[in-house]
Design an enzyme around this catalytic site. Structure first.
Site, PDB file in Angstrom:
ATOM      1  N   SER A  39       0.816  -1.217   0.000  1.00 38.22           N
ATOM      2  CA  SER A  39       0.000   0.000   0.000  1.00 38.22           C
ATOM      3  C   SER A  39       0.844   1.259   0.000  1.00 38.22           C
ATOM      4  O   SER A  39       0.505   2.251  -0.664  1.00 38.22           O
ATOM      5  CB  SER A  39      -0.934  -0.008   1.216  1.00 38.22           C
ATOM      6  OG  SER A  39      -1.749  -1.159   1.214  1.00 38.22           O
ATOM      7  N   HIS A  76       0.982   4.784   4.607  1.00 34.68           N
ATOM      8  CA  HIS A  76       0.214   5.382   3.516  1.00 34.68           C
ATOM      9  C   HIS A  76       0.565   6.857   3.336  1.00 34.68           C
ATOM     10  O   HIS A  76       0.794   7.328   2.212  1.00 34.68           O
ATOM     11  CB  HIS A  76      -1.284   5.244   3.793  1.00 34.68           C
ATOM     12  CG  HIS A  76      -1.776   3.840   3.697  1.00 34.68           C
ATOM     13  ND1 HIS A  76      -3.116   3.509   3.774  1.00 34.68           N
ATOM     14  CD2 HIS A  76      -1.120   2.666   3.547  1.00 34.68           C
ATOM     15  CE1 HIS A  76      -3.258   2.200   3.660  1.00 34.68           C
ATOM     16  NE2 HIS A  76      -2.050   1.671   3.523  1.00 34.68           N
TER      17      HIS A  76
END
Length: 387
Positions: free
Chosen positions: A285, A343
């Site tokens: 991610s 992230h």
């Protein structure tokens, strides 16, 4: 012999576990005088004192020492036991934060991030140089191969030909990420092997409290334990691969992707160490957020949509702002469902690279490529190889 027996009884009774220490010391002194090499004549006052002590504290029949008032009785209440377990040991230095809370452990991951990023972009520059060189050298060979292919009879049902047609139908970006997806699928299958569980947890999950710090920063980028997690990440990577590779090029894209995985993991390490909330993290991610942020920063007016809600469209700039805001809120509020620090670190790295990194890193690769060209030329001329 009577006084000797009474002497032994008194010694058993008047120890540190019996009555007060002053009375015990007095009796020991008296008995030392009585049990010496020369007998001392006992005075009437001493005899009366001994009789009074014997009447007040008669010698027990059980020779085992008693402890009527222990110094540190063990609590029976569970709450007391837990409170006592948290108390520091006596005569010890006050407890400090454990070694995993020290930011000194992040020095090595920091140097690894800088070194790996430099090696990734250097390798990408060499890769691009060699690719251009091989394309020029194989141009006439390709023309000859096409001419021979026309003379050969066509085969039906040739699997290799079908695979080549499928491969040629893909865009350059999709071909670039096909290898990444294959590696992620392979690591996902390794998670299903029980004998590899300990190795996978140690090297394919990133945790600042683990003994292995540097290798998981890269390997965890290709690690997924959940099938849904793997499918979602690979779908997003496949969707943005064409735009990212057309914008950066295949070699530069690979350098950015690999560096983003390490940089986002470093952000995760810093956040976990600062908050003290340790735990393993895995997944692509962070690197995918870098690709997404780079595309959205370069093309903010592009239209995007959610796969489950295709009727709602929004611009890429709006999507990037929403993602950064959500991850920032998750990091501040301590949400644990995603690794919001990774992230956010990946998104910030993608934004920084498009705005500044491309000019500072990739466009200044010519001196390094020239050094590689001189090295290859000298090596080819001296050793008789192909220059």
């Amino acid at each position: 012999m009577a006084w000797t027996a009474r002497c032994g009884a008194l010694l058993r009774l008047k120890g540190p576990e019996g009555i007060g220490g002053s009375r015990w010391r007095m009796c020991v002194q008296q008995q030392q005088q009585r049990c010496g090499f020369k007998k001392v004549t006992r005075k009437p006052e001493m005899r009366r004192a001994e009789e009074e002590v014997a009447l007040k504290d008669p010698a027990p029949r059980d020779p085992a020492p008693r402890d009527p008032a222990p110094r540190d009785p063990a609590p029976r209440d569970p709450a007391q036991v837990e409170a006592r377990a948290r108390e520091p040991a006596p005569r010890e230095a006050p407890l400090r934060d454990g070694p995993y809370r020290q930011f000194g452990r992040l020095v090595k991951p920091l140097f690894f991030t800088v070194g790996f990023t430099g090696c990734a972009f250097g390798s990408a520059a060499i890769w691009q140089y060699e690719s251009l060189k091989s394309r020029v050298q194989s141009y006439f060979d390709q023309v000859q191969t096409d001419w021979l292919e026309k003379l050969r009879p066509k085969k039906r049902g040739d699997l290799r030909k079908d695979v080549n047609q499928w491969w040629n139908a893909l865009s350059e970006g999709q071909r670039a990420v096909t290898g990444i997806i294959a590696v992620n699928v392979l690591v996902f299958c390794c998670w299903r092997i029980p004998a590899l569980q300990r190795t996978m947890i140690r090297y394919f999950t990133a945790d600042p409290a683990s003994k292995s710090l540097c290798a998981p920063m890269l390997l965890s980028t290709f690690s997924h334990y959940s099938l849904f997690h793997l499918a979602a990440n690979m779908y997003v990577l496949w969707s943005f691969s064409s735009s990212a590779v057309s914008m950066l090029g295949r070699e530069q894209f690979m350098a950015v992707y690999l560096s983003a995985g390490v940089v986002s993991t470093l952000f995760s390490y810093v956040a976990k160490t600062a908050s003290g909330r340790f735990g393993p993290s895995l997944g692509a991610s962070g690197a995918i957020m870098t690709v997404l942020a780079a595309v959205c920063t370069k093309m903010p007016e592009a239209k995007l949509a959610i796969i489950f809600l295709p009727m709602f469209t929004f611009t890429a700039g709006t999507a990037l702002k929403a993602i950064v805001a959500m991850d920032s809120a998750g990091l501040i509020l301590g949400w644990r469902f995603f690794d919001h620090a990774a992230h956010l670190g990946g998104a910030l790295f993608g934004i920084w690279y498009v705005l500044f990194g491309h000019e500072l890193i990739w466009k200044k690769r010519e001196p390094f490529v020239k050094l590689w060209h001189d090295f290859r030329t000298r090596g080819g001329g001296g050793g008789g190889g192909v220059a």
